[in-house]
Design a protein around this motif. Structure first.
Motif, PDB file in Angstrom:
ATOM      1  N   GLY A   1      11.940 -28.938  31.839  1.00 51.68           N
ATOM      2  CA  GLY A   1      13.292 -29.301  32.240  1.00 51.68           C
ATOM      3  C   GLY A   1      14.109 -28.102  32.671  1.00 51.68           C
ATOM      4  N   GLU A   2      14.032 -27.016  31.913  1.00 51.28           N
ATOM      5  CA  GLU A   2      14.771 -25.805  32.265  1.00 51.28           C
ATOM      6  C   GLU A   2      14.262 -25.229  33.576  1.00 51.28           C
ATOM      7  N   ALA A   3      12.951 -25.232  33.755  1.00 52.07           N
ATOM      8  CA  ALA A   3      12.367 -24.672  34.979  1.00 52.07           C
ATOM      9  C   ALA A   3      12.763 -25.483  36.200  1.00 52.07           C
ATOM     10  N   LEU A   4      12.829 -26.805  36.057  1.00 44.24           N
ATOM     11  CA  LEU A   4      13.215 -27.648  37.188  1.00 44.24           C
ATOM     12  C   LEU A   4      14.690 -27.472  37.555  1.00 44.24           C
ATOM     13  N   LEU A   5      15.538 -27.256  36.556  1.00 46.32           N
ATOM     14  CA  LEU A   5      16.969 -27.108  36.811  1.00 46.32           C
ATOM     15  C   LEU A   5      17.341 -25.728  37.340  1.00 46.32           C
ATOM     16  N   ASP A   6      16.477 -24.761  37.158  1.00 46.93           N
ATOM     17  CA  ASP A   6      16.758 -23.400  37.605  1.00 46.93           C
ATOM     18  C   ASP A   6      16.686 -23.349  39.127  1.00 46.93           C
ATOM     19  N   GLN A   7      17.837 -23.184  39.767  1.00 45.39           N
ATOM     20  CA  GLN A   7      17.902 -23.215  41.227  1.00 45.39           C
ATOM     21  C   GLN A   7      17.191 -22.030  41.871  1.00 45.39           C
ATOM     22  N   ARG A   8      16.835 -21.026  41.073  1.00 41.67           N
ATOM     23  CA  ARG A   8      16.060 -19.900  41.590  1.00 41.67           C
ATOM     24  C   ARG A   8      14.593 -20.275  41.798  1.00 41.67           C
ATOM     25  N   ASN A   9      14.172 -21.382  41.199  1.00 45.42           N
ATOM     26  CA  ASN A   9      12.789 -21.841  41.375  1.00 45.42           C
ATOM     27  C   ASN A   9      12.659 -22.737  42.599  1.00 45.42           C
ATOM     28  N   LEU A  10      13.413 -23.822  42.610  1.00 46.93           N
ATOM     29  CA  LEU A  10      13.514 -24.687  43.787  1.00 46.93           C
ATOM     30  C   LEU A  10      14.904 -25.281  43.770  1.00 46.93           C
ATOM     31  N   ALA A  11      15.552 -25.268  44.906  1.00 44.22           N
ATOM     32  CA  ALA A  11      16.976 -25.593  44.981  1.00 44.22           C
ATOM     33  C   ALA A  11      17.189 -27.063  45.302  1.00 44.22           C
ATOM     34  N   GLY A  12      17.987 -27.730  44.452  1.00 43.79           N
ATOM     35  CA  GLY A  12      18.365 -29.104  44.752  1.00 43.79           C
ATOM     36  C   GLY A  12      18.174 -30.097  43.627  1.00 43.79           C
ATOM     37  N   ILE A  13      17.527 -29.684  42.520  1.00 40.95           N
ATOM     38  CA  ILE A  13      17.272 -30.617  41.422  1.00 40.95           C
ATOM     39  C   ILE A  13      18.375 -30.525  40.376  1.00 40.95           C
ATOM     40  N   GLY A  14      18.865 -31.693  39.945  1.00 44.04           N
ATOM     41  CA  GLY A  14      19.841 -31.783  38.871  1.00 44.04           C
ATOM     42  C   GLY A  14      19.297 -32.630  37.737  1.00 44.04           C
ATOM     43  N   ASN A  15      20.184 -33.069  36.856  1.00 42.14           N
ATOM     44  CA  ASN A  15      19.748 -33.803  35.669  1.00 42.14           C
ATOM     45  C   ASN A  15      19.022 -35.101  35.975  1.00 42.14           C
ATOM     46  N   VAL A  16      19.451 -35.790  37.037  1.00 41.96           N
ATOM     47  CA  VAL A  16      18.804 -37.069  37.364  1.00 41.96           C
ATOM     48  C   VAL A  16      17.345 -36.842  37.732  1.00 41.96           C
ATOM     49  N   TYR A  17      17.119 -35.985  38.708  1.00 41.96           N
ATOM     50  CA  TYR A  17      15.734 -35.768  39.142  1.00 41.96           C
ATOM     51  C   TYR A  17      14.905 -35.062  38.079  1.00 41.96           C
ATOM     52  N   LYS A  18      15.530 -34.198  37.278  1.00 44.88           N
ATOM     53  CA  LYS A  18      14.793 -33.566  36.180  1.00 44.88           C
ATOM     54  C   LYS A  18      14.179 -34.628  35.280  1.00 44.88           C
ATOM     55  N   SER A  19      14.998 -35.596  34.866  1.00 42.10           N
ATOM     56  CA  SER A  19      14.514 -36.653  33.976  1.00 42.10           C
ATOM     57  C   SER A  19      13.492 -37.541  34.659  1.00 42.10           C
ATOM     58  N   GLU A  20      13.754 -37.905  35.905  1.00 42.41           N
ATOM     59  CA  GLU A  20      12.844 -38.801  36.627  1.00 42.41           C
ATOM     60  C   GLU A  20      11.502 -38.120  36.914  1.00 42.41           C
ATOM     61  N   LEU A  21      11.532 -36.846  37.280  1.00 41.55           N
ATOM     62  CA  LEU A  21      10.291 -36.129  37.580  1.00 41.55           C
ATOM     63  C   LEU A  21       9.433 -35.967  36.333  1.00 41.55           C
ATOM     64  N   ALA A  22      10.064 -35.661  35.201  1.00 37.16           N
ATOM     65  CA  ALA A  22       9.298 -35.541  33.963  1.00 37.16           C
ATOM     66  C   ALA A  22       8.646 -36.876  33.608  1.00 37.16           C
ATOM     67  N   PHE A  23       9.389 -37.977  33.817  1.00 35.11           N
ATOM     68  CA  PHE A  23       8.802 -39.302  33.556  1.00 35.11           C
ATOM     69  C   PHE A  23       7.602 -39.546  34.461  1.00 35.11           C
ATOM     70  N   LEU A  24       7.757 -39.265  35.734  1.00 38.24           N
ATOM     71  CA  LEU A  24       6.666 -39.519  36.676  1.00 38.24           C
ATOM     72  C   LEU A  24       5.455 -38.637  36.403  1.00 38.24           C
ATOM     73  N   ALA A  25       5.682 -37.485  35.763  1.00 34.61           N
ATOM     74  CA  ALA A  25       4.566 -36.615  35.385  1.00 34.61           C
ATOM     75  C   ALA A  25       3.996 -37.002  34.021  1.00 34.61           C
ATOM     76  N   ALA A  26       4.629 -37.971  33.344  1.00 33.71           N
ATOM     77  CA  ALA A  26       4.185 -38.477  32.042  1.00 33.71           C
ATOM     78  C   ALA A  26       4.252 -37.423  30.944  1.00 33.71           C
ATOM     79  N   VAL A  27       5.207 -36.498  31.061  1.00 34.40           N
ATOM     80  CA  VAL A  27       5.406 -35.486  30.019  1.00 34.40           C
ATOM     81  C   VAL A  27       6.902 -35.410  29.719  1.00 34.40           C
ATOM     82  N   THR A  28       7.250 -34.905  28.528  1.00 35.04           N
ATOM     83  CA  THR A  28       8.659 -34.750  28.190  1.00 35.04           C
ATOM     84  C   THR A  28       9.205 -33.497  28.865  1.00 35.04           C
ATOM     85  N   PRO A  29      10.512 -33.444  29.080  1.00 41.32           N
ATOM     86  CA  PRO A  29      11.112 -32.258  29.714  1.00 41.32           C
ATOM     87  C   PRO A  29      11.020 -30.997  28.862  1.00 41.32           C
TER      88      PRO A  29
END
Length: 262
Positions: A151-179
């Motif tokens: 979750g922290e890595a996805l929210l860090d805009q220095r990694n990839l720019a554009g992800i916020g809390n909504v996509y962080k949660s949805e992406l973790a779900f789609l990957a079948a792992v917790t944030p």
């Protein structure tokens, strides 16, 4: 905080209203730039960069804004009533002979030289909706610190720019792992699929006012987990859970997602 697709749509609307037209009205209601007068200058373009908006203006100037939690840009036909909030919340007005763009509650608003743009957005990683998108570089940055939570890595805009809390949660779900799972514990190939999915979801949603990550039509089922606390998971029926950490919130399904929890 708005996600990258929301910023892209805001930039698209601002560009359509302002680009190629001469400003006949200019009012920056922040002390540092209150005396700046942009009237008579042509707006060249409005470009999104991650969650930042760059309005480039004739003469080598850029109006840099960031919406953070509460900011917004609204576009009105001249003479139309403004509906974005009370007048005292207006921070910027840019108008031409047809349209007026009004910035409300903008926590970041600064007029800089266009040549200085790297100073405010140069730290960002590959933009999920930008022309500089580089999937391999995004994966490299996302996995650079194996001990960091997903979750922290996805929210860090220095990694990839554009992800916020909504996509962080949805992406973790789609990957079948917790944030909270360390990125170093992701199975082989998962980081690549996560990055590809993030890009696809933002592309699919960038022209929508209602974000969707599922195929469901019901408004209450357009996201898998975000905003669905205590509701049944759309896949397994387990009650969705929510954790609040400061101003960040996370939603997840204990049945579908494996790994540590808050």
């Amino acid at each position: 905080m708005p996600e990258g697709d929301t910023i892209w749509l805001a930039a698209h609307r601002l560009h359509a209203a302002l680009a190629g037209r001469v400003l006949t009205r200019s009012d920056l209601r922040v002390p540092r730039f209150a005396t700046a007068d942009l009237t008579g200058r042509t707006v060249l373009d409005v470009t999104p960069r991650g969650k930042h908006l760059l309005t480039r203006i004739e003469g080598g100037l850029t109006l840099h804004s960031h919406l953070r939690m509460d900011g917004s840009w609204q576009v009105y036909a001249n003479g139309e009533r403004w509906r974005g909030g009370p007048v005292h919340q207006v921070r910027a007005i840019l108008g031409n002979d047809e349209r007026t763009a009004v910035g409300y509650r903008l926590p970041v608003l600064e007029l800089i030289r266009t040549s200085e743009e790297p100073d405010v957005v140069g730290h960002l990683g590959p933009d999920l909706l930008g022309p500089d998108w580089d999937a391999a570089e995004a994966v490299r940055r996302l996995t650079a610190d194996p001990a960091r939570s997903l979750g922290e890595a996805l929210l860090d805009q220095r990694n990839l720019a554009g992800i916020g809390n909504v996509y962080k949660s949805e992406l973790a779900f789609l990957a079948a792992v917790t944030p909270w799972l360390p990125v170093g514990e992701l199975a082989s190939g998962v980081p690549e699929r996560l990055v590809a999915t993030a890009r696809r979801l933002l592309e699919e949603n960038k022209e929508r006012t209602s974000r969707r990550t599922t195929s469901a039509r019901l408004p209450s089922e357009q996201l898998y987990v975000y905003g669905r606390r205590s509701r049944p998971c759309l896949r397994c029926g387990t009650a969705i859970r929510k954790a609040e950490l400061g101003d960040r919130v996370t939603y997840w399904c204990p049945g579908c997602q494996k790994g540590p929890t808050a």
